[in-house]
Scaffold this motif. Structure first.
Motif: not given
Length: 65
Positions: A12, A43, A49, A61
């Motif tokens: 993400g 996101q 997130l 992420a």
């Protein structure tokens, strides 16, 4: 050669300039070179997130420390 535990990864990111290294790495094939199929998932907020990362929906992420 070491084989990775997972080869398909969802990462993400928030569309800000500091996410550029992930996007450039994907476009230039750096992940693919190591046998990884990385799917970048945009996101809408840091909270989304964080929650998706915590729930296991995302494998990794780009986020603030």
């Amino acid at each position: 050669m070491i084989t990775p535990e997972k080869t398909i990864l969802s990462i993400g990111f928030i569309p800000l300039t500091d996410s550029a290294p992930l996007i450039v790495a994907k476009e230039l094939g750096f992940f693919q070179r190591w046998g990884l199929d990385v799917q970048l998932k945009k996101q809408n907020s840091w909270a989304t997130l964080r929650d998706k990362l915590h729930a296991g929906i995302l494998d990794g992420a780009h986020m603030l420390a």
